[in-house]
Write a protein that holds these residues in place. Structure first.
Motif, short mmCIF file in Angstrom:
data_model
loop_
_atom_site.label_atom_id
_atom_site.label_comp_id
_atom_site.label_asym_id
_atom_site.label_seq_id
_atom_site.Cartn_x
_atom_site.Cartn_y
_atom_site.Cartn_z
N LYS A 141 -7.71 23.14 -32.22
CA LYS A 141 -8.71 24.21 -32.00
C LYS A 141 -10.19 23.61 -32.00
O LYS A 141 -10.95 24.41 -31.35
CB LYS A 141 -8.44 25.16 -33.15
N THR A 142 -10.42 22.68 -32.80
CA THR A 142 -11.91 21.89 -32.63
C THR A 142 -12.21 21.49 -31.33
O THR A 142 -13.23 21.56 -30.91
CB THR A 142 -11.83 20.72 -33.65
N LYS A 143 -11.19 20.55 -30.55
CA LYS A 143 -11.64 20.26 -29.20
C LYS A 143 -11.09 21.18 -28.27
O LYS A 143 -11.25 20.84 -27.10
CB LYS A 143 -10.94 18.80 -29.16
N ASP A 144 -10.25 22.00 -28.49
CA ASP A 144 -9.70 23.05 -27.68
C ASP A 144 -8.80 22.17 -26.42
O ASP A 144 -8.91 22.31 -25.14
CB ASP A 144 -10.57 23.93 -26.78
N VAL A 145 -7.92 21.31 -26.91
CA VAL A 145 -6.85 20.50 -26.12
C VAL A 145 -5.49 20.88 -26.69
O VAL A 145 -5.24 21.02 -27.82
CB VAL A 145 -7.38 18.91 -26.17
N TRP A 146 -4.57 20.63 -25.90
CA TRP A 146 -3.14 20.75 -26.00
C TRP A 146 -2.41 19.56 -26.00
O TRP A 146 -2.56 18.73 -25.16
CB TRP A 146 -2.48 21.67 -25.24
N PHE A 147 -1.20 19.24 -26.94
CA PHE A 147 -0.47 18.13 -27.03
C PHE A 147 1.05 18.73 -26.79
O PHE A 147 1.28 19.86 -27.37
CB PHE A 147 -0.89 17.30 -28.11
N ALA A 148 1.70 17.89 -26.39
CA ALA A 148 3.12 18.27 -26.42
C ALA A 148 3.68 17.09 -27.22
O ALA A 148 3.34 15.96 -27.20
CB ALA A 148 3.85 17.91 -24.93
N LEU A 149 4.64 17.76 -28.13
CA LEU A 149 5.45 16.97 -29.03
C LEU A 149 6.83 17.18 -29.00
O LEU A 149 7.38 18.13 -28.52
CB LEU A 149 5.23 17.53 -30.58
N LYS A 150 7.67 15.98 -29.09
CA LYS A 150 9.16 16.13 -28.93
C LYS A 150 9.53 16.94 -30.24
O LYS A 150 9.23 16.72 -31.22
CB LYS A 150 9.68 14.67 -28.99
N TYR A 151 10.53 17.78 -29.76
CA TYR A 151 11.05 18.68 -31.12
C TYR A 151 11.52 17.93 -32.25
O TYR A 151 11.45 18.07 -33.23
CB TYR A 151 12.05 19.39 -30.45
N SER A 152 12.20 16.40 -31.80
CA SER A 152 12.73 15.59 -32.69
C SER A 152 11.78 15.20 -33.67
O SER A 152 12.12 14.72 -34.81
CB SER A 152 13.61 14.59 -32.20
N GLN A 153 10.52 15.09 -33.32
CA GLN A 153 9.39 14.47 -34.21
C GLN A 153 8.88 15.60 -35.10
O GLN A 153 7.88 15.22 -35.70
CB GLN A 153 8.46 13.77 -33.22
N LEU A 154 9.02 16.68 -34.93
CA LEU A 154 8.30 17.61 -35.73
C LEU A 154 8.09 17.50 -37.08
O LEU A 154 7.26 17.64 -37.72
CB LEU A 154 9.24 19.16 -35.44
N TYR A 155 9.24 17.40 -37.70
CA TYR A 155 9.51 16.80 -39.24
C TYR A 155 8.61 15.79 -39.73
O TYR A 155 8.23 15.57 -40.81
CB TYR A 155 10.74 17.00 -39.68
N GLN A 156 7.95 15.05 -38.81
CA GLN A 156 7.19 13.79 -38.97
C GLN A 156 5.84 14.16 -39.48
O GLN A 156 5.17 13.62 -39.77
CB GLN A 156 7.45 12.87 -37.94
N PHE A 157 5.66 15.22 -38.73
CA PHE A 157 4.09 15.94 -38.56
C PHE A 157 3.88 17.18 -39.81
O PHE A 157 3.13 17.21 -40.36
CB PHE A 157 3.72 16.41 -37.30
N ILE A 158 5.16 17.94 -40.02
CA ILE A 158 4.98 18.95 -40.94
C ILE A 158 6.18 18.98 -41.80
O ILE A 158 7.22 18.66 -41.44
CB ILE A 158 5.10 20.31 -39.87
N PRO A 159 6.08 19.12 -43.00
CA PRO A 159 7.40 19.16 -44.11
C PRO A 159 8.29 20.24 -43.51
O PRO A 159 8.02 21.32 -43.12
CB PRO A 159 6.47 19.70 -45.28
N ARG A 160 9.51 20.01 -43.83
CA ARG A 160 10.58 20.82 -43.57
C ARG A 160 10.59 22.18 -43.97
O ARG A 160 10.84 23.07 -43.52
CB ARG A 160 12.05 20.19 -43.81
N GLU A 161 10.09 22.03 -45.11
CA GLU A 161 9.92 23.42 -45.84
C GLU A 161 8.91 24.30 -45.64
O GLU A 161 9.21 25.49 -45.43
CB GLU A 161 9.60 23.29 -47.41
N ILE A 162 7.88 23.85 -44.60
CA ILE A 162 6.99 24.66 -44.21
C ILE A 162 7.62 25.32 -42.99
O ILE A 162 7.32 26.57 -42.59
CB ILE A 162 5.62 24.03 -43.76
N VAL A 163 8.27 24.69 -41.88
CA VAL A 163 8.71 24.78 -40.76
C VAL A 163 9.89 26.09 -41.18
O VAL A 163 10.11 26.93 -40.27
CB VAL A 163 9.01 23.72 -39.86
N ASP A 164 10.87 25.60 -41.99
CA ASP A 164 12.05 26.46 -42.10
C ASP A 164 11.55 27.48 -42.97
O ASP A 164 12.66 28.34 -43.35
CB ASP A 164 13.17 25.64 -42.78
N ALA A 165 10.34 27.86 -43.40
CA ALA A 165 10.10 29.08 -44.40
C ALA A 165 10.16 30.34 -43.57
O ALA A 165 10.05 30.25 -42.51
CB ALA A 165 8.78 28.92 -45.06
#
Length: 165
Positions: A141-165
């Motif tokens: 949101k700061t630079k207003d750019v978008w990135f694509a992330l592989k779904y398999s890498q999601l839990y390397q960036f965000i803890p599982r407890e946050i995503v699955d909540a």
């Protein structure tokens, strides 16, 4: 001086000229397509910047000298290696995409704030996750750019407890 070819000879000329045209069109379309789509690959946080804290809206990882501590409002959160999250944020290269992606209504949005040393305001990232399509996009949101992330890498960036909540 006229060129005299048999029917078989003219057929060969036509076949080879068609093959040449197909190759020419294929090559030029690849050339134009590669110039029109410019993607860059970079980490979310530049390696020259020092991360002080990452707030995942319920779990916060804070720098405490040379170590890290985890503050959690979620009782089931179990983050044993907070340094791995920090390294992923500053070292994992991601593909930047040109425009905002189209996502389904089933997608969820998770805001993450990264506090950097020397900055008075945090950098806000929005993770748009669609579990059905198995797609993840990150909006800086700061630079207003978008990135694509592989779904398999999601839990390397965000803890599982946050995503699955």
């Amino acid at each position: 001086m006229a060129i005299r070819l048999s029917k078989k000879g003219w057929n060969n000329v036509l076949i080879f000229s068609c093959m040449f045209m197909i190759l020419l069109f294929n090559y030029t379309s690849n050339m134009f397509a590669s110039n029109s789509v410019k993607t860059s690959i970079q980490p979310l946080v530049e390696s020259s910047q020092l991360i002080q804290a990452i707030d995942f809206s319920g779990i916060e990882i804070q720098r405490l000298g040379a170590t890290w501590r985890v503050l959690s409002k979620i009782p089931t959160a179990n983050i044993t290696q907070p340094k791995e999250f920090i390294e992923t944020w500053s070292k994992q290269p991601l593909e930047q995409i040109e425009r905002s992606p189209m996502v389904l209504d089933s997608a969820i949005s998770i805001p993450v704030v990264v506090w950097l040393s020397g900055k008075s305001e945090g950098q806000i990232y929005e993770f748009v996750i669609d579990h059905q399509e198995q797609s993840v996009y990150i909006h800086d949101k700061t630079k207003d750019v978008w990135f694509a992330l592989k779904y398999s890498q999601l839990y390397q960036f965000i803890p599982r407890e946050i995503v699955d909540a």
